[in-house]
Design a protein around this motif. Structure first.
Motif, PDB file in Angstrom:
ATOM      1  N   LEU A  73     -11.152 -28.874  -0.027  1.00 49.23           N
ATOM      2  CA  LEU A  73     -11.870 -28.736  -1.300  1.00 49.23           C
ATOM      3  C   LEU A  73     -13.393 -28.777  -1.084  1.00 49.23           C
ATOM      4  O   LEU A  73     -13.863 -29.337  -0.098  1.00 49.23           O
ATOM      5  CB  LEU A  73     -11.433 -29.845  -2.261  1.00 49.23           C
ATOM      6  N   PRO A  74     -14.147 -28.204  -2.019  1.00 41.74           N
ATOM      7  CA  PRO A  74     -15.603 -28.099  -1.824  1.00 41.74           C
ATOM      8  C   PRO A  74     -16.312 -29.433  -1.595  1.00 41.74           C
ATOM      9  O   PRO A  74     -17.309 -29.479  -0.880  1.00 41.74           O
ATOM     10  CB  PRO A  74     -16.098 -27.418  -3.103  1.00 41.74           C
ATOM     11  N   ILE A  78     -19.259 -28.615   0.925  1.00 41.31           N
ATOM     12  CA  ILE A  78     -20.442 -28.011   0.296  1.00 41.31           C
ATOM     13  C   ILE A  78     -21.722 -28.772   0.651  1.00 41.31           C
ATOM     14  O   ILE A  78     -22.726 -28.168   1.030  1.00 41.31           O
ATOM     15  CB  ILE A  78     -20.284 -27.898  -1.240  1.00 41.31           C
ATOM     16  N   SER A  79     -21.684 -30.113   0.589  1.00 40.12           N
ATOM     17  CA  SER A  79     -22.927 -30.847   0.865  1.00 40.12           C
ATOM     18  C   SER A  79     -23.329 -30.681   2.328  1.00 40.12           C
ATOM     19  O   SER A  79     -24.513 -30.591   2.648  1.00 40.12           O
ATOM     20  CB  SER A  79     -22.804 -32.320   0.476  1.00 40.12           C
ATOM     21  N   PRO A  89     -25.445 -18.198   3.537  1.00 35.38           N
ATOM     22  CA  PRO A  89     -24.457 -17.120   3.719  1.00 35.38           C
ATOM     23  C   PRO A  89     -23.138 -17.368   2.979  1.00 35.38           C
ATOM     24  O   PRO A  89     -22.542 -16.428   2.447  1.00 35.38           O
ATOM     25  CB  PRO A  89     -24.242 -17.077   5.238  1.00 35.38           C
ATOM     26  N   LEU A  90     -22.703 -18.631   2.906  1.00 36.46           N
ATOM     27  CA  LEU A  90     -21.455 -18.927   2.192  1.00 36.46           C
ATOM     28  C   LEU A  90     -21.583 -18.572   0.708  1.00 36.46           C
ATOM     29  O   LEU A  90     -20.717 -17.911   0.125  1.00 36.46           O
ATOM     30  CB  LEU A  90     -21.084 -20.411   2.378  1.00 36.46           C
ATOM     31  N   ASN A 126     -21.082 -20.911  -9.055  1.00 38.38           N
ATOM     32  CA  ASN A 126     -21.927 -22.060  -8.713  1.00 38.38           C
ATOM     33  C   ASN A 126     -22.964 -21.663  -7.664  1.00 38.38           C
ATOM     34  O   ASN A 126     -22.635 -21.048  -6.653  1.00 38.38           O
ATOM     35  CB  ASN A 126     -21.073 -23.196  -8.150  1.00 38.38           C
ATOM     36  N   VAL A 127     -24.205 -22.037  -7.916  1.00 31.79           N
ATOM     37  CA  VAL A 127     -25.285 -21.718  -6.981  1.00 31.79           C
ATOM     38  C   VAL A 127     -25.993 -23.018  -6.609  1.00 31.79           C
ATOM     39  O   VAL A 127     -26.478 -23.742  -7.479  1.00 31.79           O
ATOM     40  CB  VAL A 127     -26.286 -20.729  -7.623  1.00 31.79           C
ATOM     41  N   SER A 128     -26.043 -23.325  -5.327  1.00 29.54           N
ATOM     42  CA  SER A 128     -26.722 -24.538  -4.861  1.00 29.54           C
ATOM     43  C   SER A 128     -28.230 -24.384  -4.964  1.00 29.54           C
ATOM     44  O   SER A 128     -28.759 -23.280  -4.862  1.00 29.54           O
ATOM     45  CB  SER A 128     -26.397 -24.799  -3.395  1.00 29.54           C
ATOM     46  N   ALA A 129     -28.914 -25.509  -5.103  1.00 27.47           N
ATOM     47  CA  ALA A 129     -30.378 -25.505  -5.166  1.00 27.47           C
ATOM     48  C   ALA A 129     -30.962 -24.791  -3.944  1.00 27.47           C
ATOM     49  O   ALA A 129     -31.849 -23.955  -4.059  1.00 27.47           O
ATOM     50  CB  ALA A 129     -30.902 -26.936  -5.237  1.00 27.47           C
ATOM     51  N   ARG A 130     -30.425 -25.130  -2.808  1.00 29.52           N
ATOM     52  CA  ARG A 130     -30.916 -24.542  -1.548  1.00 29.52           C
ATOM     53  C   ARG A 130     -30.772 -23.020  -1.552  1.00 29.52           C
ATOM     54  O   ARG A 130     -31.639 -22.290  -1.087  1.00 29.52           O
ATOM     55  CB  ARG A 130     -30.111 -25.169  -0.409  1.00 29.52           C
ATOM     56  N   GLN A 131     -29.651 -22.576  -2.073  1.00 28.59           N
ATOM     57  CA  GLN A 131     -29.358 -21.139  -2.148  1.00 28.59           C
ATOM     58  C   GLN A 131     -30.312 -20.452  -3.135  1.00 28.59           C
ATOM     59  O   GLN A 131     -30.846 -19.381  -2.857  1.00 28.59           O
ATOM     60  CB  GLN A 131     -27.918 -21.026  -2.626  1.00 28.59           C
TER      61      GLN A 131
END
Ligand code: C2E
Ligand code: MG
Ligand code: MG
Ligand code: MG
Length: 296
Positions: A73-74, A78-79, A89-90, A126-131
């Motif tokens: 699971l994420p 993810i972190s 890239p993910l 979902n979009v991460s801050a870093r992304q």
């Protein structure tokens, strides 16, 4: 002696630390391989109209089918991927995949749409801050819209408050550009971070997702109810659509519907579904009201 005990304890600690580092290192390496091979799977959780039960969108949720660990699971990777930068890239893969799938649903249900007058199904990613901060992100979104043929208004990008907290100029201009493309921005997990309703005024936000922790307490306390109702009202006044997350029972559904919260998702309606299960729903135009559907 105390000294010997202290030393033994330190050794144990060091071993654990090393084991942790080794495991992390291994996980990073296998993530690299998985990214290179696009060895992830996207699951899709229905988002429904709380009054009619109609399917209006799916949230794309990534999983990592792993030969030894099973379906990862994420929360387990993810972190890690955020720290290492592998999320870039993910996340690009997730975005492209989800948009292509949504374009396919829109083709599957286009006949029905003209007949029933419904809006095209949306997909929320979902979009991460870093992304989001990556310099190529906006271009990537533009390219995905162009290549997949998704209706841009049906693409929702879920950002967390950590992106908005910085109030920096780049964030503002990027959001503006995305808005001009017709893409919608959502604040995810609203209420868990440094929540500020002023974000709704400062940024072009179209959707607010109220975190599950608020929904859990809905029927239990007056205060929780008042809080969710207040957020819903303010959002509505500002033209922001609200999605309640983590609805698990009908009491929560009815409380939300009665306070005017239009949309929601949660195990009450369906768990995240495989792409095949999601397509069946789209094709059958299934009403999700009270329907319990499996998945993971
Ligand atoms: P999120 O975006 O807030 O997603 C909602 C999470 O709540 C999902 O967990 C979903 O399976 C779970 N959920 C939905 N309804 C219910 C319910 O009624 N009860 C309970 N107990 N849980 C429910 P999941 O799929 O494990 O995802 C966890 C988090 O991982 C997501 O939280 C999101 O922050 C992150 N994530 C997932 N996919 C991606 C991705 O592709 N990219 C990025 N950057 N993050 C992702
Ligand atoms: Mg989300
Ligand atoms: Mg969320
Ligand atoms: Mg959440």
């Amino acid at each position: 002696s105390a000294k010997a005990a202290g030393k033994r304890q330190w050794c144990r600690y060091r071993h654990a630390l090393q084991a942790g580092l080794v495991e992390r290192h291994e996980l990073n390496e296998s993530l690299d391989t998985a990214i290179a091979e696009s060895a992830f799977a996207l699951y899709y959780q229905p988002i429904v109209d709380l009054v009619s039960g109609d399917l209006v969108a799916f949230e794309a949720l990534v999983r990592w089918p792993h030969e030894r660990r099973g379906m990862v699971l994420p929360e387990e990777f993810i972190s890690l991927a955020e720290e290492s930068g592998q999320i870039v890239p993910l996340g690009a893969w997730v975005l492209e995949q989800a948009a292509a799938e949504a374009a396919a649903w829109q083709r599957l249900s286009s006949g029905r749409r003209t007949a029933g007058g419904r809006r095209p199904l949306r997909v929320s990613v979902n979009v991460s801050a870093r992304q989001f901060r990556d310099a190529s992100f906006v271009d990537q979104v533009r390219q995905v819209v162009d290549t997949t043929g998704i209706h841009p208004g049906s693409l929702i990008l879920e950002l967390t408050e950590s992106v908005l907290m910085r109030r920096d100029e780049r964030v503002r201009t990027d959001m503006k550009t995305l808005g001009d493309l017709g893409v919608r921005i959502a604040i995810d997990d609203f209420g868990t971070g440094y929540s500020s309703l002023s974000y709704l005024r400062e940024f072009p936000i179209s959707v607010l997702k109220i975190d599950k922790s608020f929904i859990d307490g809905l029927g239990l306390s007056q205060q929780q109810y008042a809080l969710v109702e207040g957020i819903t009202r303010i959002a509505d006044t500002l033209g922001v659509q609200v999605i309640a997350e983590g609805i698990e029972n009908t009491a929560q559904r009815h409380l939300l519907a009665s306070m005017g919260c239009p949309l929601g998702q949660g195990y009450l309606f369906a768990r995240p579904l495989t792409v095949e299960q999601a397509r069946i729903l789209v094709q059958d135009d299934a009403e999700l009201a009270g329907l319990q559907i499996g998945g993971r």
